[in-house]
Write a protein that holds these residues in place. Structure first.
Motif, PDB file in Angstrom:
ATOM      1  N   GLN A   1     121.586   3.389  -4.877  1.00 48.85           N
ATOM      2  CA  GLN A   1     122.430   2.319  -4.661  1.00 48.85           C
ATOM      3  C   GLN A   1     123.873   2.174  -4.677  1.00 48.85           C
ATOM      4  O   GLN A   1     124.437   1.746  -6.045  1.00 48.85           O
ATOM      5  CB  GLN A   1     121.776   1.162  -5.624  1.00 48.85           C
ATOM      6  CG  GLN A   1     120.138   1.090  -5.480  1.00 48.85           C
ATOM      7  CD  GLN A   1     119.409   0.164  -6.318  1.00 48.85           C
ATOM      8  OE1 GLN A   1     119.956  -0.852  -6.564  1.00 48.85           O
ATOM      9  NE2 GLN A   1     118.264   0.394  -6.489  1.00 48.85           N
ATOM     10  N   THR A  27     121.434   0.439   0.011  1.00 54.42           N
ATOM     11  CA  THR A  27     120.732   1.558  -0.315  1.00 54.42           C
ATOM     12  C   THR A  27     121.257   2.807   0.443  1.00 54.42           C
ATOM     13  O   THR A  27     121.697   2.532   1.535  1.00 54.42           O
ATOM     14  CB  THR A  27     119.349   1.645  -0.422  1.00 54.42           C
ATOM     15  OG1 THR A  27     118.543   1.463   0.742  1.00 54.42           O
ATOM     16  CG2 THR A  27     118.807   0.720  -1.629  1.00 54.42           C
ATOM     17  N   ASP A  82     115.734   8.951 -11.812  1.00 55.94           N
ATOM     18  CA  ASP A  82     115.469   7.952 -12.743  1.00 55.94           C
ATOM     19  C   ASP A  82     113.912   7.706 -12.692  1.00 55.94           C
ATOM     20  O   ASP A  82     113.209   7.202 -12.147  1.00 55.94           O
ATOM     21  CB  ASP A  82     116.012   6.449 -11.996  1.00 55.94           C
ATOM     22  CG  ASP A  82     115.647   5.316 -13.000  1.00 55.94           C
ATOM     23  OD1 ASP A  82     115.099   5.731 -14.133  1.00 55.94           O
ATOM     24  OD2 ASP A  82     115.517   4.093 -12.397  1.00 55.94           O
ATOM     25  N   SER A 129     111.743   4.444 -12.622  1.00 51.55           N
ATOM     26  CA  SER A 129     111.107   4.063 -11.586  1.00 51.55           C
ATOM     27  C   SER A 129     110.460   4.822 -10.485  1.00 51.55           C
ATOM     28  O   SER A 129     111.111   5.910 -10.290  1.00 51.55           O
ATOM     29  CB  SER A 129     112.550   3.471 -10.705  1.00 51.55           C
ATOM     30  OG  SER A 129     112.151   2.734  -9.611  1.00 51.55           O
ATOM     31  N   PRO A 134     113.951   7.459  -6.671  1.00 53.16           N
ATOM     32  CA  PRO A 134     115.101   6.473  -7.274  1.00 53.16           C
ATOM     33  C   PRO A 134     115.811   7.372  -7.987  1.00 53.16           C
ATOM     34  O   PRO A 134     115.334   8.116  -8.862  1.00 53.16           O
ATOM     35  CB  PRO A 134     114.290   5.587  -8.038  1.00 53.16           C
ATOM     36  CG  PRO A 134     113.077   5.371  -7.314  1.00 53.16           C
ATOM     37  CD  PRO A 134     112.579   6.965  -7.026  1.00 53.16           C
ATOM     38  N   ALA A 166     120.042   7.628 -10.001  1.00 55.30           N
ATOM     39  CA  ALA A 166     121.542   7.027 -10.368  1.00 55.30           C
ATOM     40  C   ALA A 166     122.456   7.839  -9.526  1.00 55.30           C
ATOM     41  O   ALA A 166     122.074   8.856  -9.015  1.00 55.30           O
ATOM     42  CB  ALA A 166     121.705   7.128 -11.990  1.00 55.30           C
ATOM     43  N   ASP A 191     127.432   3.703  -8.602  1.00 57.01           N
ATOM     44  CA  ASP A 191     126.410   2.751  -8.242  1.00 57.01           C
ATOM     45  C   ASP A 191     126.045   1.546  -8.967  1.00 57.01           C
ATOM     46  O   ASP A 191     126.857   1.465 -10.005  1.00 57.01           O
ATOM     47  CB  ASP A 191     125.124   3.691  -8.324  1.00 57.01           C
ATOM     48  CG  ASP A 191     124.733   3.996  -9.528  1.00 57.01           C
ATOM     49  OD1 ASP A 191     125.379   3.854 -10.688  1.00 57.01           O
ATOM     50  OD2 ASP A 191     123.451   4.554  -9.866  1.00 57.01           O
ATOM     51  N   LYS A 233     122.640   1.025 -10.168  1.00 56.83           N
ATOM     52  CA  LYS A 233     121.658   1.708 -11.133  1.00 56.83           C
ATOM     53  C   LYS A 233     122.039   1.913 -12.395  1.00 56.83           C
ATOM     54  O   LYS A 233     121.586   1.415 -13.509  1.00 56.83           O
ATOM     55  CB  LYS A 233     120.783   2.366 -10.412  1.00 56.83           C
ATOM     56  CG  LYS A 233     119.576   3.029 -11.420  1.00 56.83           C
ATOM     57  CD  LYS A 233     118.545   3.884 -10.797  1.00 56.83           C
ATOM     58  CE  LYS A 233     117.738   3.443  -9.978  1.00 56.83           C
ATOM     59  NZ  LYS A 233     116.753   2.555 -10.386  1.00 56.83           N
ATOM     60  N   ASN A 247     114.830  -3.216 -13.868  1.00 58.36           N
ATOM     61  CA  ASN A 247     115.180  -2.079 -13.004  1.00 58.36           C
ATOM     62  C   ASN A 247     114.391  -1.903 -12.002  1.00 58.36           C
ATOM     63  O   ASN A 247     114.902  -1.676 -10.845  1.00 58.36           O
ATOM     64  CB  ASN A 247     115.198  -0.809 -13.964  1.00 58.36           C
ATOM     65  CG  ASN A 247     115.437   0.357 -13.112  1.00 58.36           C
ATOM     66  OD1 ASN A 247     116.282   0.661 -12.294  1.00 58.36           O
ATOM     67  ND2 ASN A 247     114.546   1.534 -13.519  1.00 58.36           N
ATOM     68  N   THR A 266     114.855  -4.487  -9.469  1.00 54.05           N
ATOM     69  CA  THR A 266     116.093  -4.508  -8.731  1.00 54.05           C
ATOM     70  C   THR A 266     115.697  -3.370  -7.378  1.00 54.05           C
ATOM     71  O   THR A 266     116.132  -3.645  -6.355  1.00 54.05           O
ATOM     72  CB  THR A 266     117.169  -3.820  -9.282  1.00 54.05           C
ATOM     73  OG1 THR A 266     117.396  -4.874 -10.470  1.00 54.05           O
ATOM     74  CG2 THR A 266     118.407  -3.564  -8.606  1.00 54.05           C
ATOM     75  N   ASP A 267     115.106  -2.333  -7.864  1.00 55.96           N
ATOM     76  CA  ASP A 267     114.479  -1.413  -6.732  1.00 55.96           C
ATOM     77  C   ASP A 267     113.644  -2.042  -5.764  1.00 55.96           C
ATOM     78  O   ASP A 267     113.780  -1.785  -4.322  1.00 55.96           O
ATOM     79  CB  ASP A 267     113.755  -0.125  -7.369  1.00 55.96           C
ATOM     80  CG  ASP A 267     114.904   0.732  -8.258  1.00 55.96           C
ATOM     81  OD1 ASP A 267     116.026   0.552  -8.030  1.00 55.96           O
ATOM     82  OD2 ASP A 267     114.467   1.849  -8.699  1.00 55.96           O
ATOM     83  N   ALA A 270     121.156  -6.355  -9.160  1.00 56.25           N
ATOM     84  CA  ALA A 270     121.634  -5.684 -10.158  1.00 56.25           C
ATOM     85  C   ALA A 270     122.928  -6.301 -10.719  1.00 56.25           C
ATOM     86  O   ALA A 270     122.855  -6.477 -11.959  1.00 56.25           O
ATOM     87  CB  ALA A 270     121.996  -4.507  -9.493  1.00 56.25           C
TER      88      ALA A 270
END
Length: 695
Positions: free
Chosen positions: A70, A76, A129, A132, A144, A146, A156, A158, A280, A283-284, A458
């Motif tokens: 992100q 994205t 990450d 997630s 997913p 960072a 980003d 995240k 988190n 948000t995804d 986010a």
């Protein structure tokens, strides 16, 4: 049916259930500790996870993988690589290692960096990450991640979000420990309600402004809009219902817990709300939701509009960010509870949130600041730009007088009897709902209603998590010296008295509130250029850096990026307006004026006594509007083409103070012409045809 739903939900997700079945017991324990306890994952476990992930993905038809991240664009990004490796000139094998899983290396040069790096410094890294879950979309495994620069700066949304969650967890645990709450982890839980518009794809393709800007830059009101309130919670049209069914199926497959769907207030407007999840993951999932909405809409010959204000004069679209704090043992720290201990805990955490919102109201406003959201805030059920907290009169009264006695008293349940024998009584909420409040307490959570529909959640959650973590740190520092009930009550009373100005339970739309808010010293940051300078104020930089959510350089980069985004968004709209006026509107208006003139001449040739009042007056009015529209268009074109600026902040203020007022004047002239010209002579579909196109 229930078993089918359970097996279908998350079927495209590499979740704990899949991992437990495919990993060795040792590897599963390792990844579980990483997910639940944030323990570092060793490379041996990473290799086993990577192999299982690849085997699972390929068994479901995946041929590629991507590190899904992100960047600071608000959407994205992804780069796809195949699960292949060459073993000879003639042969390849499938391959995906722990190293491939943990780290990727995309080109970072063309993503916004706000001056953190130059174009020739192109390297960036994506980092897995594990908290997630990876998922499959199409024939690609999405991991997913960072995203950071070669020198380590976060590029980003995240990375700072995860840091803010860690800061909040650390400080909240300090406080709960003093209160005797047994917990190993405290997580902000979020449920983002997503509003959107659906319009016909064919109609969309006939509007240049919708295609290029996501909203209409011109458009006279239709005879019918939302005046009758008949669309809100109304019967869902079959075409829309079919879209919603496919949307739910696509989201459930990806593990997104979409739950509620209904018509919103404006014609063609709708809403989707999910079940609460970790901040988190929520948000995804919200990023996925926005993407899938657009994809599914295309399959139904529809277009999903996520712009905050696609149509003037009717509701804009927001995103309500429902935020609460939950322990790993299932306790909601913002739930009033039933025992004296639970009451005292509730008042303490409630006070922390109130203090955080008051002290960092500027950052909350900045977290929702975009050019498109500026068009929405303060109108048609969107909250105003002034940040305030709604608690309801009952809770406000008790909070202003917290004592040992109040903490011991259990709230008595009130029941509502509608007076109809067949309808049972039910428990009445202690507060009403205030639809004009930017930040409202709704029983056991807070609802931040300022976000625009296209915003990444986010940003707002980074601010909320960080601000509350900072206040809880102050509370913990004080209470670790004396955590008696008396000390906690004294702290609550002191802080509520100091920050009660932010509490407002009235009409946020009234002009009297604007005056009252100014007397209280609350900020009224109406536009993005007005609020962005506050992000680099010392108190905000100190707060965000002290808890290690951002570095100072990262804060300044985001300040620059948001200003640049505002300017570019507005200039795209401005250039689109100029093009539409010069190439389409002015010629159409002139052509219709020519028809009127010819008709008048033809009438007079037949007989000088035939009245031509309609043609002459209409032609005169159109000619005046045509002249004014052309002059304004030229003025706008000159303004954006010739002015030089010392800084991006100066440019943004010029756009706000000079260009936008000219745009509004130009729009009023063109819209006035639309009310006069027949539909057959108008170059673009009008509001009625667009908003009522889905039948």
């Amino acid at each position: 049916m229930e078993k089918e739903l359970q097996s279908f939900f998350g079927s495209s997700v590499f979740n704990k259930k899949v991992m437990k079945a495919m990993l060795s017991e040792e590897a599963y324990r390792g990844i579980e500790k990483t997910i639940d306890e944030r323990k570092e994952l060793n490379i041996e476990v990473a290799n086993e996870v990577a192999k299982a992930m690849k085997d699972w993905a390929m068994s479901k038809g995946a041929t590629h993988f991507t590190h899904w991240f992100q960047p600071l664009t608000g959407i994205t990004a992804e780069k796809h690589d195949g699960f292949i490796s060459r073993v000879s000139d003639e042969a390849i094998i499938s391959d995906f290692s722990g190293k491939d899983l943990i780290k990727g290396e995309p080109d970072a040069s063309s993503f916004p960096s706000g001056g953190l790096r130059s174009t020739f410094e192109a390297r960036g890294y994506t980092a897995w990450d594990p908290t997630s879950f990876a998922f499959i979309k199409g024939k690609t495994l999405f991991i997913p991640t960072a995203f950071c620069s070669f020198t380590g700066e976060a590029l980003d949304k995240k990375t700072p979000l995860l840091k803010s969650m860690e800061a909040l967890n650390e400080q909240a645990l300090r406080v709960t420990k003093l209160l005797g709450v047994k917990a190993k982890r405290i997580t902000p839980m979020v449920g983002p309600e997503q509003e959107y518009f659906l319009i016909d794809k064919e109609v969309f393709g006939k509007r240049k402004d919708l295609m290029l800007c996501g909203r209409t830059l011109f458009g006279a009101p239709a005879p019918k809009g939302q005046q009758l309130d008949d669309h809100y919670f109304g019967i869902i049209k079959p075409r829309v219902q079919s879209f919603m069914e496919d949307l739910n199926e696509a989201l459930w497959k990806l593990g997104v817990p979409a739950k509620t769907e209904h018509n919103e207030v404006a014609p063609a407007q709708h809403e989707l709300a999910p079940i609460y999840e970790s901040c988190n993951i929520a948000t995804d999932h919200n990023q996925l939701t926005m993407e899938i909405m657009k994809t599914v809409a295309q399959n139904h010959d529809l277009v999903c509009l996520l712009n905050e204000k696609p149509f003037a004069g009717v509701n804009g679209s927001g995103k309500h960010n429902n935020w609460s704090l939950s322990t790993d043992t299932g306790i909601n720290l913002l739930s009033p509870g039933h025992t004296p201990e639970e009451h005292l805990r509730f008042y303490l955490f409630l006070t922390a949130v109130i203090k955080a919102v008051d002290e960092y109201q500027d950052l909350i406003r900045i977290s929702v600041a975009t050019a498109s959201n500026d068009n929405r805030l303060g109108a048609n059920e969107a909250p105003p730009a002034i940040v305030s907290v709604f608690l309801g009169e009952e809770l406000t009264s008790s909070l202003l007088a917290v004592s040992e006695e109040i903490c011991k008293t259990d709230a008595k349940k009130k029941y509502l009897d509608l007076g109809v024998a067949a309808i049972p009584t039910f428990v009445k909420d202690s507060t009403d709902r205030n639809r004009t409040s930017p930040f409202a307490f709704t029983g056991n959570k807070f609802e931040l209603r300022m976000l625009g529909s296209s915003n990444s959640i986010a940003d707002s959650n980074i601010v909320l998590n960080s601000a509350v973590a900072t206040v809880l740190k102050e509370f913990a520092d004080e209470l670790e010296k004396d955590s008696s009930n008396k000390s906690i009550i004294n702290l609550v009373n002191r802080e509520v008295a100091a920050h009660k100005r932010i509490i407002f339970n009235g009409n946020g739309y009234g002009e009297e509130w604007v005056e009252e808010a100014a007397k209280r010293g609350l900020l009224n940051l109406r536009s993005t250029p007005d609020c962005l300078p506050y992000i680099i104020e010392k108190k905000n930089v100190d707060m965000l850096t002290s808890i290690d959510v951002f570095t100072t350089a990262e804060i300044y980069s985001r300040y620059t990026i948001q200003l640049e985004s505002y300017c570019e968004s507005m200039l795209i709209e401005t250039r689109t307006m100029i093009e539409m006026v010069n190439e389409d509107y002015l010629p159409a208006i002139s052509a219709y004026g020519g028809k009127l003139a010819k008709t008048a001449i033809d009438k007079k040739q037949v007989s000088s006594s035939i009245p031509c009042d309609y043609e002459e007056r209409t032609l005169e009015k159109l000619s005046t509007l045509l002249k004014e529209a052309k002059e304004l268009t030229d003025k706008i074109e000159e303004a954006i083409g010739s002015t030089k600026f010392e800084s991006i902040a100066e440019k943004a203020m010029f756009i706000k103070d000079t260009v936008i007022p000219l745009q509004e004047k130009l729009r009023s002239k063109i819209d006035a012409c639309e009310r006069i010209c027949p539909e057959s002579s108008w170059p673009y579909p009008g509001y009625g045809k667009i908003m009522f196109s889905v039948i």
